[in-house]
Enzyme design. Sequence first.
Site, PDB file in Angstrom:
ATOM      1  N   SER A 199       0.805  -1.150   0.059  1.00  0.00           N
ATOM      2  CA  SER A 199       0.157   0.120   0.003  1.00  0.00           C
ATOM      3  C   SER A 199       0.904   1.214   0.041  1.00  0.00           C
ATOM      4  CB  SER A 199      -0.916  -0.087   1.192  1.00  0.00           C
ATOM      5  OG  SER A 199      -1.685  -1.295   1.413  1.00  0.00           O
ATOM      6  N   THR A 202       0.331  -6.713   1.431  1.00  0.00           N
ATOM      7  CA  THR A 202      -0.438  -7.511   2.345  1.00  0.00           C
ATOM      8  C   THR A 202      -1.798  -7.110   2.146  1.00  0.00           C
ATOM      9  OG1 THR A 202       1.261  -7.281   3.994  1.00  0.00           O
ATOM     10  CG2 THR A 202      -1.044  -7.878   4.855  1.00  0.00           C
ATOM     11  N   CYS A 203      -2.334  -5.972   1.906  1.00  0.00           N
ATOM     12  CA  CYS A 203      -3.527  -5.708   1.851  1.00  0.00           C
ATOM     13  C   CYS A 203      -4.360  -6.197   0.661  1.00  0.00           C
ATOM     14  CB  CYS A 203      -3.894  -4.134   1.621  1.00  0.00           C
ATOM     15  SG  CYS A 203      -5.428  -3.774   1.597  1.00  0.00           S
ATOM     16  N   CYS A 259      -6.570  -7.061   4.026  1.00  0.00           N
ATOM     17  CA  CYS A 259      -8.087  -6.559   3.876  1.00  0.00           C
ATOM     18  C   CYS A 259      -8.896  -7.098   2.757  1.00  0.00           C
ATOM     19  CB  CYS A 259      -7.724  -5.028   3.594  1.00  0.00           C
ATOM     20  SG  CYS A 259      -6.199  -4.039   4.002  1.00  0.00           S
ATOM     21  N   LYS A 276      -9.746 -10.963   2.969  1.00  0.00           N
ATOM     22  CA  LYS A 276     -10.428 -11.221   4.141  1.00  0.00           C
ATOM     23  C   LYS A 276     -11.713 -10.681   3.944  1.00  0.00           C
ATOM     24  CE  LYS A 276     -10.597  -7.754   7.060  1.00  0.00           C
ATOM     25  NZ  LYS A 276     -10.052  -6.746   7.864  1.00  0.00           N
ATOM     26  N   GLY A 286      -6.459 -12.334  20.412  1.00  0.00           N
ATOM     27  CA  GLY A 286      -7.618 -11.580  20.839  1.00  0.00           C
ATOM     28  C   GLY A 286      -7.813 -10.083  19.983  1.00  0.00           C
ATOM     29  N   TYR A 311      -7.988  -7.790  16.271  1.00  0.00           N
ATOM     30  CA  TYR A 311      -8.752  -7.591  15.457  1.00  0.00           C
ATOM     31  C   TYR A 311      -8.670  -8.724  14.014  1.00  0.00           C
ATOM     32  CZ  TYR A 311      -5.951  -5.389  11.500  1.00  0.00           C
ATOM     33  OH  TYR A 311      -5.260  -5.299  10.471  1.00  0.00           O
ATOM     34  N   GLU A 351     -11.546 -11.295  13.584  1.00  0.00           N
ATOM     35  CA  GLU A 351     -12.396 -11.468  12.496  1.00  0.00           C
ATOM     36  C   GLU A 351     -12.487 -12.747  11.682  1.00  0.00           C
ATOM     37  OE1 GLU A 351     -11.507  -6.737  10.621  1.00  0.00           O
ATOM     38  OE2 GLU A 351     -10.271  -8.338  10.175  1.00  0.00           O
ATOM     39  N   ARG A 403      -8.425  -5.703  22.897  1.00  0.00           N
ATOM     40  CA  ARG A 403      -7.797  -4.651  23.779  1.00  0.00           C
ATOM     41  C   ARG A 403      -7.671  -3.391  22.665  1.00  0.00           C
ATOM     42  NH1 ARG A 403      -2.289  -3.987  25.301  1.00  0.00           N
ATOM     43  NH2 ARG A 403      -1.667  -5.736  23.719  1.00  0.00           N
ATOM     44  N   GLY A 407       0.089 -11.427  16.874  1.00  0.00           N
ATOM     45  CA  GLY A 407       0.788  -9.864  16.542  1.00  0.00           C
ATOM     46  C   GLY A 407       1.543 -10.151  15.020  1.00  0.00           C
ATOM     47  N   ASP A 451       3.670  -0.367   7.601  1.00  0.00           N
ATOM     48  CA  ASP A 451       3.768  -1.305   8.740  1.00  0.00           C
ATOM     49  C   ASP A 451       5.345  -1.344   9.317  1.00  0.00           C
ATOM     50  OD1 ASP A 451       1.150  -1.445   8.528  1.00  0.00           O
ATOM     51  OD2 ASP A 451       1.041  -3.824   8.444  1.00  0.00           O
ATOM     52  N   THR A 468      -3.955   0.129   6.082  1.00  0.00           N
ATOM     53  CA  THR A 468      -3.596   0.289   4.857  1.00  0.00           C
ATOM     54  C   THR A 468      -3.666   2.099   4.418  1.00  0.00           C
ATOM     55  OG1 THR A 468      -4.124  -1.710   3.876  1.00  0.00           O
ATOM     56  CG2 THR A 468      -4.601  -0.099   2.612  1.00  0.00           C
ATOM     57  N   HIS A 472     -34.371   8.937   8.806  1.00  0.00           N
ATOM     58  CA  HIS A 472     -35.362   8.094   9.085  1.00  0.00           C
ATOM     59  C   HIS A 472     -36.081   7.225   8.309  1.00  0.00           C
ATOM     60  CE1 HIS A 472     -37.976   6.431  12.488  1.00  0.00           C
ATOM     61  NE2 HIS A 472     -38.900   6.435  11.654  1.00  0.00           N
ATOM     62  N   GLU A 493     -29.385   7.054  12.717  1.00  0.00           N
ATOM     63  CA  GLU A 493     -30.092   8.230  13.249  1.00  0.00           C
ATOM     64  C   GLU A 493     -29.933   8.489  14.920  1.00  0.00           C
ATOM     65  OE1 GLU A 493     -34.465   8.231  13.096  1.00  0.00           O
ATOM     66  OE2 GLU A 493     -34.527   6.295  12.630  1.00  0.00           O
TER      67      GLU A 493
HETATM   68  C1  LIG Z   1      -5.299 -10.520   7.977  1.00  0.00           C
HETATM   69  C2  LIG Z   1      -5.240  -8.975   7.616  1.00  0.00           C
HETATM   70  C3  LIG Z   1      -6.337  -8.149   7.563  1.00  0.00           C
HETATM   71  C4  LIG Z   1      -6.021  -6.832   7.650  1.00  0.00           C
HETATM   72  N1  LIG Z   1      -7.196  -6.110   7.323  1.00  0.00           N
HETATM   73  C5  LIG Z   1      -7.231  -4.488   7.415  1.00  0.00           C
HETATM   74  C6  LIG Z   1      -8.181  -3.921   7.039  1.00  0.00           C
HETATM   75  O1  LIG Z   1      -9.442  -4.349   6.979  1.00  0.00           O
HETATM   76  N2  LIG Z   1      -7.934  -2.487   6.858  1.00  0.00           N
HETATM   77  C7  LIG Z   1      -6.634  -1.881   6.948  1.00  0.00           C
HETATM   78  O2  LIG Z   1      -6.570  -0.843   6.799  1.00  0.00           O
HETATM   79  N3  LIG Z   1      -5.656  -2.787   6.973  1.00  0.00           N
HETATM   80  C8  LIG Z   1      -5.733  -4.058   7.125  1.00  0.00           C
HETATM   81  N4  LIG Z   1      -4.539  -4.829   7.479  1.00  0.00           N
HETATM   82  C9  LIG Z   1      -3.336  -4.176   7.506  1.00  0.00           C
HETATM   83  C10 LIG Z   1      -2.865  -3.637   6.270  1.00  0.00           C
HETATM   84  O3  LIG Z   1      -2.953  -4.896   5.301  1.00  0.00           O
HETATM   85  C11 LIG Z   1      -1.307  -3.086   6.019  1.00  0.00           C
HETATM   86  O4  LIG Z   1      -1.400  -2.221   7.221  1.00  0.00           O
HETATM   87  C12 LIG Z   1      -0.718  -2.678   5.053  1.00  0.00           C
HETATM   88  O5  LIG Z   1      -0.656  -3.577   4.049  1.00  0.00           O
HETATM   89  C13 LIG Z   1       0.469  -2.031   4.998  1.00  0.00           C
HETATM   90  O6  LIG Z   1       1.116  -1.721   3.866  1.00  0.00           O
HETATM   91  P1  LIG Z   1       2.649  -1.737   3.690  1.00  0.00           P
HETATM   92  O7  LIG Z   1       2.935  -0.796   2.421  1.00  0.00           O
HETATM   93  O8  LIG Z   1       3.275  -0.997   4.878  1.00  0.00           O
HETATM   94  O9  LIG Z   1       3.195  -2.929   3.424  1.00  0.00           O
HETATM   95  P2  LIG Z   1       2.771  -4.244   2.765  1.00  0.00           P
HETATM   96  O10 LIG Z   1       1.352  -4.062   2.276  1.00  0.00           O
HETATM   97  O11 LIG Z   1       3.010  -5.398   3.814  1.00  0.00           O
HETATM   98  O12 LIG Z   1       3.650  -4.403   1.657  1.00  0.00           O
HETATM   99  C14 LIG Z   1       4.988  -4.476   1.798  1.00  0.00           C
HETATM  100  C15 LIG Z   1       5.605  -5.270   0.494  1.00  0.00           C
HETATM  101  O13 LIG Z   1       6.901  -5.276   0.663  1.00  0.00           O
HETATM  102  C16 LIG Z   1       7.263  -6.528   0.167  1.00  0.00           C
HETATM  103  N5  LIG Z   1       8.802  -6.842   0.615  1.00  0.00           N
HETATM  104  C17 LIG Z   1       9.167  -7.187   1.805  1.00  0.00           C
HETATM  105  N6  LIG Z   1      10.605  -6.864   1.951  1.00  0.00           N
HETATM  106  C18 LIG Z   1      10.877  -6.927   0.781  1.00  0.00           C
HETATM  107  C19 LIG Z   1      12.322  -6.855  -0.048  1.00  0.00           C
HETATM  108  N7  LIG Z   1      13.582  -6.844   0.880  1.00  0.00           N
HETATM  109  N8  LIG Z   1      12.563  -6.617  -1.125  1.00  0.00           N
HETATM  110  C20 LIG Z   1      11.400  -6.450  -2.024  1.00  0.00           C
HETATM  111  N9  LIG Z   1      10.209  -6.466  -1.498  1.00  0.00           N
HETATM  112  C21 LIG Z   1       9.944  -6.649  -0.127  1.00  0.00           C
HETATM  113  C22 LIG Z   1       6.467  -7.664   0.652  1.00  0.00           C
HETATM  114  O14 LIG Z   1       6.488  -8.639  -0.172  1.00  0.00           O
HETATM  115  C23 LIG Z   1       5.336  -6.804   0.478  1.00  0.00           C
HETATM  116  O15 LIG Z   1       4.491  -6.910  -0.687  1.00  0.00           O
HETATM  117  C24 LIG Z   1      -4.780  -6.181   7.552  1.00  0.00           C
HETATM  118  C25 LIG Z   1      -3.458  -6.952   7.647  1.00  0.00           C
HETATM  119  C26 LIG Z   1      -3.634  -8.343   7.704  1.00  0.00           C
HETATM  120  C27 LIG Z   1      -2.567  -9.249   7.880  1.00  0.00           C
END
Ligand SMILES: Cc1cc2nc3c(=O)[nH]c(=O)nc-3n(C[C@H](O)[C@H](O)[C@H](O)COP(=O)(O)OP(=O)(O)OC[C@H]3O[C@@H](n4cnc5c(N)ncnc54)[C@H](O)[C@@H]3O)c2cc1C
Length: 459
Positions: free
Chosen positions: A14, A42-43, A48, A51, A176, A178, A182, A205, A262, A303, A311, A442, A447
Amino acid sequence: MTFDYDLFVIGGGSGGVRAARIASAEGGAKVALAEESRMGGTCVIRGCVPKKLMVFASEMPEAVADARAYGWDASVGAFDWGRFRGALERELDRLEGAYRSTLLNAGVVIYDARAVVVDPHRVRLASGEEFSVKHILVATGGRPFVPEVPGGELAVTSNEMFHLPALPKRALVVGGGYIASEFACILRGLGVQVTMMYRGASILRGFDDEARGMVAGAMVAREIDIQCGVDVARLEKAAGGILAQGTDGRAQEFDLVMYATGRKPNSGGMGLEALGVGIGARGQVLVDEWSQTAVPSIYAVGDVTDRINLTPVAIREGHAFADTVFRGVPTKADHELVASAVFTQPELGSIGLSEQAAVGLNSAEGQRPIEIFSANFRPMRSLFAGRTEARVLMKLVVDQASQRVLGCHIVGPGAGEMIQLAAIAIKMGATKADFDRTVAVHPTVSEELVTMRKPVRVV
Ligand SMILES: Cc1cc2nc3c(=O)[nH]c(=O)nc-3n(C[C@H](O)[C@H](O)[C@H](O)COP(=O)(O)OP(=O)(O)OC[C@H]3O[C@@H](n4cnc5c(N)ncnc54)[C@H](O)[C@@H]3O)c2cc1C
């Protein structure tokens, strides 16, 4: 000095994708991005998006049951996990392609490879290829992990949940937060017998106590066995599945054990510490309010910095970085009053101070009374369908002196959608009077947010 690239982004999630696109398309920079896994991060690939699609799938049986109550001749039938998983995989392929073409259209050069930092102005790909770069953005995200527990290798994390060969009959979700909550609801909605084990006193928490208590109560009503104050002592292979021995001495058998206790920032093995980039106790890359590390040419967003791991926050941080460094518009990412949702059943939407945090503020700042407005009721739609246990909570935390709304907490269907809109008003500094002079829509659930007349208590 000339460089191969003005910006090299490590990580196509993201935060990284947004920063690369803005720096290139709007900042005119020469940008490259390396992604070691699938574009979107990840997202899109394991967070996200898949999921939420699983949440939708898991809500269908209740929708069908409601349809029957509303006079339709409807029945659920069996859930075909393989068919759903196939459709999910196709959707993720589509999204991954869309992310890739967005970057290419913006003029970003993509390397499908792991990248590490060699020095403040050099990155190296796994192939050994090196580039000189003016700025480096570390946007490598985080990862789930299974803590050191005997038999831990038998457990999976959220990463694997989207690729299960088959749905389990009995699942244990450890944690415990989110993500744990979920997945417990998703699995339960899909017909799985679910146990949650959490070492703390109550799940979710950090969220408002009344709100999280209500979500936990609704989960128990859906026959999710929430066991608090207990952890997994060991896991063992058993004839019929996995035997989980609890710290309370109880042994229970499951077909699947998922850990969601975590996540860790992906900061290791990147060459960062050796260059003088600060790494915190949790493994997070330390940055200032401009997302700049102690090495001036190296920035980090998302992250991996472990600020608010969501995200939209990663996207804002990536965008602010690109604005600051490549568009001449100095911008700090704003971490105040970030709304979020937990997609449990029922959903929880939240922004700002919880009642407990407000009480803490009150005692820390001497006299600062806080008014709590709260409505807890049975919504029309589920009540008509005979689901008499379903309830909705609307809660406002208001500073008595200024009448400013400091927090809003909603539990119920659509809470995520509702909190997004309430967040605009709260971010603008709305007072309780501003809420009150807004005429209600309403009949709706929301509301109640504009019709709560008297505080239920002052704390
Ligand atoms: C199950 C789950 C559900 C979630 N649900 C939500 C939600 O509903 N709403 C929400 O807002 N957030 C949600 N999140 C959190 C959200 O996914 C993250 O906050 C977000 O993706 C963070 O974005 P980022 O760009 O920091 O990292 P990421 O999206 O994790 O992207 C990092 C990328 O870097 C790549 N990478 C790592 N190291 C290297 C390297 N050395 N060289 C090249 N590439 C590399 C990885 O492969 C990855 O693709 C959820 C997370 C999980 C695990």
